[in-house]
Design an enzyme around this catalytic site. Structure first.
Site, PDB file in Angstrom:
ATOM      1  N   CYS B  88      -9.502  -9.971  -1.202  1.00 36.30           N
ATOM      2  CA  CYS B  88     -11.075  -9.793  -1.924  1.00 36.30           C
ATOM      3  C   CYS B  88     -11.055  -8.212  -1.818  1.00 36.30           C
ATOM      4  O   CYS B  88     -11.895  -7.820  -2.972  1.00 36.30           O
ATOM      5  CB  CYS B  88     -11.947 -10.317  -0.978  1.00 36.30           C
ATOM      6  SG  CYS B  88     -11.648 -12.255  -0.544  1.00 36.30           S
ATOM      7  N   CYS B  91     -10.821  -5.909  -5.075  1.00 36.09           N
ATOM      8  CA  CYS B  91     -11.683  -5.747  -6.080  1.00 36.09           C
ATOM      9  C   CYS B  91     -12.933  -5.315  -5.671  1.00 36.09           C
ATOM     10  O   CYS B  91     -13.572  -4.644  -6.332  1.00 36.09           O
ATOM     11  CB  CYS B  91     -11.662  -7.138  -6.990  1.00 36.09           C
ATOM     12  SG  CYS B  91     -10.476  -7.574  -7.789  1.00 36.09           S
ATOM     13  N   HIS B  92     -13.155  -5.635  -4.466  1.00 34.27           N
ATOM     14  CA  HIS B  92     -14.780  -5.587  -4.081  1.00 34.27           C
ATOM     15  C   HIS B  92     -14.999  -4.519  -2.884  1.00 34.27           C
ATOM     16  O   HIS B  92     -16.147  -4.431  -2.415  1.00 34.27           O
ATOM     17  CB  HIS B  92     -15.188  -7.124  -3.053  1.00 34.27           C
ATOM     18  CG  HIS B  92     -15.278  -8.014  -4.226  1.00 34.27           C
ATOM     19  ND1 HIS B  92     -16.448  -8.054  -5.291  1.00 34.27           N
ATOM     20  CD2 HIS B  92     -14.683  -9.210  -4.429  1.00 34.27           C
ATOM     21  CE1 HIS B  92     -16.226  -9.378  -6.238  1.00 34.27           C
ATOM     22  NE2 HIS B  92     -15.037 -10.040  -5.547  1.00 34.27           N
ATOM     23  N   CYS B 129     -12.637 -16.509  -8.239  1.00 37.78           N
ATOM     24  CA  CYS B 129     -11.801 -15.504  -8.019  1.00 37.78           C
ATOM     25  C   CYS B 129     -10.466 -15.861  -7.417  1.00 37.78           C
ATOM     26  O   CYS B 129      -9.422 -15.128  -7.778  1.00 37.78           O
ATOM     27  CB  CYS B 129     -12.669 -14.722  -6.735  1.00 37.78           C
ATOM     28  SG  CYS B 129     -14.038 -13.901  -7.474  1.00 37.78           S
ATOM     29  N   CYS B 192     -35.966 -37.018  -2.942  1.00 36.68           N
ATOM     30  CA  CYS B 192     -36.145 -35.845  -1.974  1.00 36.68           C
ATOM     31  C   CYS B 192     -37.514 -35.624  -1.588  1.00 36.68           C
ATOM     32  O   CYS B 192     -37.824 -35.294  -0.568  1.00 36.68           O
ATOM     33  CB  CYS B 192     -35.478 -34.794  -2.709  1.00 36.68           C
ATOM     34  SG  CYS B 192     -33.886 -34.964  -3.418  1.00 36.68           S
ATOM     35  N   CYS B 195     -39.683 -37.419   1.666  1.00 29.40           N
ATOM     36  CA  CYS B 195     -39.422 -36.838   2.800  1.00 29.40           C
ATOM     37  C   CYS B 195     -39.913 -35.474   2.895  1.00 29.40           C
ATOM     38  O   CYS B 195     -40.895 -34.925   3.645  1.00 29.40           O
ATOM     39  CB  CYS B 195     -38.092 -36.810   3.320  1.00 29.40           C
ATOM     40  SG  CYS B 195     -37.655 -38.746   4.085  1.00 29.40           S
ATOM     41  N   HIS B 196     -39.485 -34.415   1.996  1.00 30.86           N
ATOM     42  CA  HIS B 196     -39.463 -32.982   1.968  1.00 30.86           C
ATOM     43  C   HIS B 196     -40.686 -32.406   1.519  1.00 30.86           C
ATOM     44  O   HIS B 196     -41.090 -31.140   1.518  1.00 30.86           O
ATOM     45  CB  HIS B 196     -38.197 -32.579   1.725  1.00 30.86           C
ATOM     46  CG  HIS B 196     -37.001 -33.033   2.279  1.00 30.86           C
ATOM     47  ND1 HIS B 196     -37.143 -32.683   3.688  1.00 30.86           N
ATOM     48  CD2 HIS B 196     -35.939 -33.791   2.277  1.00 30.86           C
ATOM     49  CE1 HIS B 196     -35.998 -33.253   4.312  1.00 30.86           C
ATOM     50  NE2 HIS B 196     -35.459 -34.042   3.218  1.00 30.86           N
ATOM     51  N   ARG B 233     -24.863 -31.349   3.303  1.00 31.91           N
ATOM     52  CA  ARG B 233     -26.484 -31.824   3.649  1.00 31.91           C
ATOM     53  C   ARG B 233     -27.217 -32.786   2.703  1.00 31.91           C
ATOM     54  O   ARG B 233     -27.405 -33.881   3.281  1.00 31.91           O
ATOM     55  CB  ARG B 233     -27.108 -30.554   4.041  1.00 31.91           C
ATOM     56  CG  ARG B 233     -28.592 -30.987   4.704  1.00 31.91           C
ATOM     57  CD  ARG B 233     -28.225 -31.460   6.234  1.00 31.91           C
ATOM     58  NE  ARG B 233     -29.420 -32.214   6.889  1.00 31.91           N
ATOM     59  CZ  ARG B 233     -29.597 -33.371   6.489  1.00 31.91           C
ATOM     60  NH1 ARG B 233     -28.772 -34.180   5.778  1.00 31.91           N
ATOM     61  NH2 ARG B 233     -30.397 -33.896   7.251  1.00 31.91           N
ATOM     62  N   CYS B 237     -28.057 -36.554   3.396  1.00 31.64           N
ATOM     63  CA  CYS B 237     -29.250 -37.268   2.916  1.00 31.64           C
ATOM     64  C   CYS B 237     -29.132 -38.468   2.067  1.00 31.64           C
ATOM     65  O   CYS B 237     -29.570 -39.730   2.313  1.00 31.64           O
ATOM     66  CB  CYS B 237     -30.235 -36.178   2.085  1.00 31.64           C
ATOM     67  SG  CYS B 237     -31.279 -35.054   3.244  1.00 31.64           S
TER      68      CYS B 237
END
Lengths: 152, 276
Positions: B88, B91-92, B129, B192, B195-196, B233, B237
């Site tokens: 990594c 390049c970074h 990448c 969704c 509930c949220h 997650r 749900c």
């Protein structure tokens, strides 16, 4: 919300063998003016079995959303999402409870409450639940019998 | 895009890289919505819905189990892998906490050019990448290597406000994510939003419903006894509502990730957060 699908499925199978000709199938139920007059089974609902379905996390799990004062001592974690149910039997008839349990969306299209006796119209239902009801016909009648005890 | 930020998020901006989430412990981790058509009056981090001991675990970097994966990723950063013999760092640069700044708060988004152009979250960008630049094998979703490097990219923006673009070529993904958010799924037939959006702050049995914000992902969850992605997650749900989940890393969840990130626009990045 912790569900136990495998156990639930077993419970469903146990009941699957008891379907009788007199039991009304989910697609044959007609909700008229927010009520279903005819019981789903010949066998009367039993409030004690109804309480088991009402509180069981693998069953109706009604307590997940609905608070009941009289169950405070025996059961933890009453939900806050639905209407508290103390005295609810003074507000509704058994036929109205039946309609609400079978499919509350005919009256309240936006409600979070599941339809407990429906097998069609679901979107991406998981394989083991596809084509199955959440509660059996007898369990619906049992829960109604329990709800009818909730008088002020 | 102009933002109206609450004091909390404004402090986060000023403090920048050294901003410690610990400073939020006594505060209310919330911001005012940045868009006029936002469905919420107040945007609240999941941190706010968790009990004190869970917050304390997040607030202490030495206690936060997610930091272990970050440490591993910092080592991996400079290790060459694949046929191209690159790491990594080649390049970074040597300091990812500097070079990755601006990534965590702005993904998912369209990246790369020509035939390579696609809508990616950080996980998918890492694998781009690896396969294209390093000629290495892609990492599996939700495995330690992938989680660690995703945490690293997000962590470089810890304290920075979520700032995803939902206009231009991202608009279609935003609309798709929004549609999924408001669609009922599974035998329990819930979206969704039930509930949220409609019920955050309420309890479902012992679960204190949050707004489903993803500003802390990948997050350590006590229930998982490990770290997991936002897509994991989402999948959980969907299983809870007895639905057949979409696939992690694929279009539906990428769209949902963009849309939920937008719902939390302005919240500080907390990665790696700790939840129950």
């Amino acid at each position: 919300m912790k569900l136990y699908p495998a156990l639930f499925a077993l419970a469903g199978l146990a009941y699957a063998g008891t379907v009788t000709a007199s039991e009304i199938a989910p697609d044959d139920v007609k909700i008229v003016d927010g009520a279903v007059e005819q019981p789903l089974t010949d066998s009367p609902g039993d409030p004690e079995r109804g309480l088991v379905s009402f509180t069981g996390r693998k069953a109706g799990n009604c307590l997940a959303c609905h608070y009941v004062e009289s169950l405070q001592d025996d059961y933890q974690f009453h939900g806050e999402v639905g209407t508290p149910l103390d005295g609810i039997a003074d507000a509704y008839t058994a036929a109205e409870f039946r309609a609400k349990l079978i499919n509350p969306k005919t009256e309240l299209p936006d409600t979070i409450m599941p339809a407990f006796y429906r097998t069609s119209g679901f979107n991406r239902a998981a394989g083991k639940f596809d084509g199955k009801t959440i509660l059996t016909a007898q369990e619906i009648e049992d829960v109604i019998a329990y709800l009818m005890t909730l008088k002020d | 895009m102009k933002k109206l930020l609450s004091l909390t998020a404004a402090l986060a901006l000023v403090a920048g890289a050294t901003f410690a989430v610990a400073e939020l412990a006594d505060g209310y981790v919330s911001v005012k919505p940045t868009a006029e058509d936002h469905p919420l009056d107040e945007v609240i981090s999941g941190y706010q819905f968790r009990i004190e001991s869970t917050r304390a675990t997040q607030d202490d970097d030495f206690e936060n189990p997610g930091m272990l994966l970050l440490d591993q990723a910092l080592d991996t950063w400079s290790e060459a892998d694949g046929a191209a013999g690159k790491s990594c760092a080649d390049c970074h640069g040597d300091d990812p906490i500097v070079s990755m700044k601006g990534a965590g708060s702005t993904f998912p988004k369209f990246t790369e050019k020509g035939d390579h152009r696609a809508f990616r979250n950080i996980e998918n960008q890492i694998n781009f990448c690896r396969t294209e630049r390093m000629e290495a094998k892609p990492w599996k979703y939700d495995k330690p290597d992938m989680l660690g490097m995703t945490i690293l990219a997000r962590h470089a923006d810890r304290g920075e406000p979520v700032n995803v673009a939902v206009d231009g070529d991202a608009a279609a993904m935003f609309e798709k994510g929004k549609e999924i958010y408001y669609t009922r799924y599974g035998q329990l037939d819930m979206a969704c939003s039930h509930c949220h959006e409609d019920n955050y702050g309420n309890y479902i049995r012992a679960d204190h419903l949050s707004q489903g914000q993803i500003n802390g992902f990948p997050t350590y969850r006590f229930k998982w006894q490990g770290v997991g992605s936002a897509h994991r997650r989402f999948k959980g749900c969907m299983k809870n509502i007895r639905a057949e989940p979409f696939n992690v890393g694929e279009e539906e969840f990428l769209a949902l990730e963009l849309y939920t990130a937008w719902r939390g626009q302005g919240l500080p990045i907390e990665t790696p957060a700790v939840r129950n």
